[in-house]
Design a protein around this motif. Sequence first.
Motif, short mmCIF file in Angstrom:
data_model
loop_
_atom_site.label_atom_id
_atom_site.label_comp_id
_atom_site.label_asym_id
_atom_site.label_seq_id
_atom_site.Cartn_x
_atom_site.Cartn_y
_atom_site.Cartn_z
N UNK A 21 0.85 -1.20 0.00
CA UNK A 21 0.00 0.00 0.00
C UNK A 21 0.88 1.24 0.00
N UNK A 22 0.55 2.17 -0.90
CA UNK A 22 1.17 3.49 -0.89
C UNK A 22 0.10 4.48 -0.46
N UNK A 23 0.32 5.13 0.68
CA UNK A 23 -0.55 6.22 1.12
C UNK A 23 0.03 7.51 0.56
N UNK A 24 -0.82 8.35 -0.01
CA UNK A 24 -0.36 9.64 -0.51
C UNK A 24 -1.23 10.73 0.09
N UNK A 27 4.05 2.36 2.60
CA UNK A 27 4.89 3.55 2.57
C UNK A 27 3.95 4.76 2.47
N UNK A 28 4.39 5.87 3.02
CA UNK A 28 3.62 7.11 2.94
C UNK A 28 4.44 8.12 2.15
N UNK A 29 3.83 8.65 1.07
CA UNK A 29 4.45 9.71 0.30
C UNK A 29 3.72 11.02 0.60
N UNK A 30 4.45 12.00 1.07
CA UNK A 30 3.90 13.34 1.22
C UNK A 30 4.26 14.09 -0.05
N UNK A 49 4.03 5.20 12.82
CA UNK A 49 5.43 5.29 13.24
C UNK A 49 6.30 4.21 12.59
N UNK A 50 5.73 3.04 12.29
CA UNK A 50 6.52 1.93 11.72
C UNK A 50 6.54 1.95 10.19
N UNK A 51 5.92 2.97 9.60
CA UNK A 51 5.82 3.05 8.14
C UNK A 51 6.77 4.14 7.63
N UNK A 52 7.53 3.81 6.59
CA UNK A 52 8.41 4.81 5.98
C UNK A 52 7.59 5.99 5.47
N UNK A 53 8.10 7.18 5.72
CA UNK A 53 7.39 8.41 5.37
C UNK A 53 8.35 9.25 4.54
N UNK A 54 7.98 9.50 3.27
CA UNK A 54 8.90 10.11 2.32
C UNK A 54 8.27 11.35 1.69
N UNK A 55 9.01 12.43 1.72
CA UNK A 55 8.61 13.66 1.04
C UNK A 55 8.96 13.49 -0.43
N UNK A 56 8.05 13.83 -1.34
CA UNK A 56 8.36 13.64 -2.75
C UNK A 56 7.88 14.82 -3.60
N UNK A 57 8.61 15.03 -4.68
CA UNK A 57 8.31 16.05 -5.66
C UNK A 57 8.79 15.51 -7.00
N UNK A 64 12.95 0.63 -3.90
CA UNK A 64 13.32 0.12 -2.58
C UNK A 64 12.11 -0.46 -1.85
N UNK A 65 10.98 0.20 -1.98
CA UNK A 65 9.73 -0.29 -1.40
C UNK A 65 9.35 -1.65 -1.99
N UNK A 66 9.45 -1.77 -3.32
CA UNK A 66 9.13 -3.04 -3.99
C UNK A 66 10.10 -4.13 -3.52
N UNK A 67 11.36 -3.79 -3.39
CA UNK A 67 12.37 -4.74 -2.90
C UNK A 67 12.03 -5.23 -1.50
N UNK A 68 11.62 -4.32 -0.62
CA UNK A 68 11.23 -4.68 0.75
C UNK A 68 10.06 -5.68 0.72
N UNK A 69 9.06 -5.40 -0.10
CA UNK A 69 7.89 -6.29 -0.19
C UNK A 69 8.32 -7.67 -0.68
N UNK A 70 9.10 -7.73 -1.75
CA UNK A 70 9.51 -9.02 -2.31
C UNK A 70 10.35 -9.82 -1.32
N UNK A 71 11.27 -9.16 -0.63
CA UNK A 71 12.09 -9.87 0.35
C UNK A 71 11.25 -10.36 1.52
N UNK A 72 10.27 -9.57 1.97
CA UNK A 72 9.36 -10.01 3.04
C UNK A 72 8.58 -11.24 2.59
N UNK A 73 8.06 -11.20 1.36
CA UNK A 73 7.29 -12.32 0.84
C UNK A 73 8.17 -13.56 0.71
N UNK A 74 9.39 -13.39 0.24
CA UNK A 74 10.32 -14.51 0.08
C UNK A 74 10.65 -15.13 1.44
#
Length: 192
Positions: free
Chosen positions: A85-88, A119-122, A141-149, A163-173
């Motif tokens: 999930x990507x929260x924006x 992940x949360x994108x601001x 608090x446990x979710x990565x929070x990233x400012x983006x433009x 990096x987010x996709x990599x984290x998901x795939x490694x968790x699933x593996x």
Amino acid sequence: MQPLKIIVIGPIRSGKTTISNFLADATEIPYDYHPTKGVRILEFEVQNIIMNNKHITKDIELWDCSGDHKFENCWPAIRKDIHGVIFIYNEKSSDCLKEIQQLYDYFIGQTKLDPDRCVIFCYDPEKKNPEISKIISSTFMKISHIKCNIESGGSKLKTDFASFISTILNKMHNYTNQEDKNVLNENILFAK
């Protein structure tokens, strides 16, 4: 191999479609607002994802979801079989915290999806605030929070997404490997 289903959710007018189009290299980024009707699914590949110290290419289904609550009846289908999930949000979103909390409760809390798969994108298209907003509650608090433009930080956004996709795939593996070990151990115990 099935594609990763990643949903993009957040309040109305928070930049979900703009970011989704950018990540998928879908179209030119429109600057006029057109609300999403229900959900749009963008299919694309992400290359050079690191999984188990190997570089792979992964198919992605990015579900760009409307922030309009009149489409809540679509939520059960949207959350079925999600991998991430990507929260924006953006600082222009009124009642942002309340909206994101409701989305979190439904898409994460009720499905028991691991916060590492979020992940949360601001989204800050006008670069008004160099710091990440502090409006997000302790729930996140446990979710990565990233400012983006996209304009000045597009390559960073794509790197953060990979990096987010990599984290998901490694968790699933890792989960699959642990599950296989558990089945093997149960079979050995049963055979004795």
